[in-house]
Design an enzyme around this catalytic site. Structure first.
Site, short mmCIF file in Angstrom:
data_model
loop_
_atom_site.label_atom_id
_atom_site.label_comp_id
_atom_site.label_asym_id
_atom_site.label_seq_id
_atom_site.Cartn_x
_atom_site.Cartn_y
_atom_site.Cartn_z
N CYS A 128 -4.06 34.04 9.03
CA CYS A 128 -3.90 34.81 10.26
C CYS A 128 -3.47 33.95 11.44
O CYS A 128 -4.14 33.91 12.47
CB CYS A 128 -5.23 35.48 10.57
SG CYS A 128 -6.58 34.34 10.29
N TYR B 158 3.31 18.94 11.11
CA TYR B 158 4.35 17.97 11.52
C TYR B 158 5.74 18.62 11.59
O TYR B 158 6.72 17.89 11.69
CB TYR B 158 4.45 16.81 10.53
CG TYR B 158 3.14 16.23 10.05
CD1 TYR B 158 2.35 15.46 10.89
CD2 TYR B 158 2.71 16.45 8.74
CE1 TYR B 158 1.16 14.91 10.44
CE2 TYR B 158 1.52 15.89 8.28
CZ TYR B 158 0.75 15.13 9.14
OH TYR B 158 -0.42 14.59 8.68
N GLU C 112 0.83 -1.21 0.00
CA GLU C 112 0.00 0.00 0.00
C GLU C 112 0.86 1.26 0.00
O GLU C 112 0.75 2.10 0.89
CB GLU C 112 -0.90 0.02 1.25
CG GLU C 112 -1.83 -1.16 1.39
CD GLU C 112 -2.63 -1.13 2.69
OE1 GLU C 112 -2.39 -0.25 3.55
OE2 GLU C 112 -3.50 -1.99 2.85
N1 LLP Z 1 -1.86 2.16 4.32
C1 LLP Z 1 -2.49 2.67 5.40
C2 LLP Z 1 -3.43 1.83 6.13
C3 LLP Z 1 -2.22 3.99 5.81
O1 LLP Z 1 -2.83 4.48 6.87
C4 LLP Z 1 -1.29 4.77 5.07
C5 LLP Z 1 -1.00 6.15 5.47
C6 LLP Z 1 -0.69 4.20 3.93
C7 LLP Z 1 -0.99 2.90 3.59
C8 LLP Z 1 0.27 4.95 3.06
O2 LLP Z 1 1.41 5.35 3.74
P1 LLP Z 1 2.62 6.01 2.94
O3 LLP Z 1 3.19 4.95 2.01
O4 LLP Z 1 2.11 7.18 2.19
O5 LLP Z 1 3.58 6.39 4.02
N2 LLP Z 1 -0.47 13.10 6.39
C9 LLP Z 1 0.78 12.49 6.80
C10 LLP Z 1 0.87 11.04 6.43
C11 LLP Z 1 -0.28 10.20 6.98
C12 LLP Z 1 -0.20 8.77 6.57
C13 LLP Z 1 -1.46 8.07 6.91
N3 LLP Z 1 -1.52 6.72 6.50
C14 LLP Z 1 1.93 13.29 6.23
O6 LLP Z 1 1.68 14.30 5.54
O7 LLP Z 1 3.10 12.99 6.45
#
Ligand code: LLP
Length: 419
Positions: A343, A317, A274
């Site tokens: 703001c 973050y 994923e």
């Molecule tokens: N699978 C599940 C169940 C997830 O919750 C996530 C991300 C992914 C896959 C994909 O993860 P990736 O490969 O993109 O790391 N908004 C945050 C990141 C939140 C990630 C949430 N879940 C940021 O901007 O760093």
């Protein structure tokens, strides 16, 4: 590796000068490179060659229809966490049979929708959800294919807000609970165990946490096979592989794949992945224009027309995003905060950054903004969500129009008792 490069001191997206797009569509806008998206998808998938695998791109990282349909054409599946993501995925042509559905808070209407469409598997995050799935599948005359999302209590060593595989996190079911959960699943008439799942966090820059998590899952699969006769077809290893924003050195897809393939040796499980950020993160930038320069007593500010509502990662973050001039000029560097028009003092895209000394009217590229950029944007301060553009070779296309003032109030009304 991405396709945003300088040619004669001017930033290009593939073969198009970024400035030309800014002139045509205005600022701010997100800009995605087709070549980079395709390359990252292929590199990631190819790293697992020889394995029976399905790359279920994690929609949440960037759900633009153009991006989803590109991955759909490349044979990708989708990892979703909401009915809305299912809707988008199907609209992009991704077959339901390639869609996996995670999330701790699936609603009944969302469960029903996914059951009716016939998705590949629900990644179930609690026993209550498992029972509800059985009930809804029964009512609809269906069988719910499931995996339990196991929380292996592994530290992914990333920002606390995006760690998901620790005991204290709300995600998944602990190992002992999963044993009970699978035993229960076996007794439920409208549930079919299809696999096992985990996702331990995001922006992970080492291979070890992935390996540790998988070891724990594989041990669980073996135990459940032997002790309870439960058969597993799929192992879903989640996403989480980190990218380079600044000075990180995450494993390359090849190294990541090696770690995963090693951990799965001796099992005949089919692999589901994923990935989100690693595919789209460096395939997108946010282009914004300098509105004003201002020198305070303590700090120098570069005030741009994009704010925290457009890209919230730095505020939320304290994330680092490179900021680069779209057209380079021969000037000294300056140390400044790049801030937006909102703001709040938390409204910054870069803090205390040594950067090009940009003047008002000039364009800035905020790098590595393809993942968790536009998707996390809001209308805060009644700001219009920005346009999204995709480049392919020497062509570009607006893949989402900039919102209008009318869009801002769509669905709002003044109640009769106020008139
Ligand atoms: N699978 C599940 C169940 C997830 O919750 C996530 C991300 C992914 C896959 C994909 O993860 P990736 O490969 O993109 O790391 N908004 C945050 C990141 C939140 C990630 C949430 N879940 C940021 O901007 O760093």
């Amino acid at each position: 590796m991405h396709h945003f490069e300088y040619r004669n001191a001017e930033l290009y997206a593939e073969d198009v000068p970024v400035k030309a797009i800014a002139d045509a569509v205005g600022t701010p806008f997100y800009l995605y490179s087709h070549a980079t998206l395709a390359r990252h998808f292929n590199e990631f998938s190819d790293a697992f060659r020889g394995m029976d695998r399905l790359v279920c791109y994690s929609a949440k990282a960037n759900t633009n229809l153009a991006i989803l349909s590109l991955f759909s054409k490349m044979g990708g599946g989708l990892d979703i966490v909401s009915g809305g993501e299912l809707y988008r995925g199907l609209a992009a042509g991704i077959p339901a049979s390639r869609i996996v559905y995670s999330g701790v808070g699936k609603r009944i209407d969302e469960i029903d929708y996914a059951l009716k469409e016939g998705i590949l598997m629900f990644n179930v995050e609690s026993i209550e959800e498992l029972r509800l799935l059985n009930e809804r599948a029964g009512t609809l005359g269906k069988t719910a294919p499931i995996a339990l999302r196991v929380n292996p209590d592994v530290d992914p060593k990333t920002h606390p807000y995006i760690s998901t595989g620790l005991e204290k996190n709300k995600f998944g079911i602990d190992v002992e609970g999963a044993v009970e959960g699978y035993r229960l699943a076996k007794t439920l008439s409208h549930v079919q165990v299809r696999g096992i799942d985990c996702h331990i966090g995001s922006q992970i820059t080492e291979a070890t946490p992935f390996q540790d998590a998988l070891k724990s899952l594989v041990a669980l699969v073996e135990k459940l096979r032997d002790a309870a006769g439960i058969d597993f077809e799929y192992i879903d290893v989640g996403g989480g592989l980190g990218i380079i924003y600044g000075d990180e050195s995450p494993p390359l897809p090849e190294e990541y794949a090696r770690a995963i393939v090693d951990a799965l040796k001796g099992t005949s499980l089919k692999l589901i992945l994923e990935p989100g950020r690693v595919i789209v993160g460096n395939a997108g930038i946010l282009v914004t224009r300098v509105l004003y320069r201002k020198k305070g007593k303590a700090k120098e500010f570069v005030i741009v027309d994009a704010g925290m509502n457009d890209l919230i990662r730095p505020s939320l973050y304290h994330a680092y995003h490179g900021v680069q001039p779209v057209v380079k000029a021969r000037r000294n560097k300056v140390t400044a905060d790049v801030v937006g028009p909102i703001c709040e003092s938390g409204d910054f895209l870069a803090a205390d950054r040594e950067m090009a000394d940009l003047k008002s009217g000039e364009l800035v590229a905020v790098m590595s903004a393809g993942a968790y950029g536009f998707v996390m944007a809001s209308n805060y301060c009644s700001r219009l969500r920005v346009a999204e553009v995709m480049v392919k070779g020497d062509r570009f296309h607006v893949v989402r129009e900039r919102e209008t003032y009318a869009d801002l109030m769509r669905g709002e009304s003044i109640p009769p008792f106020l008139t």
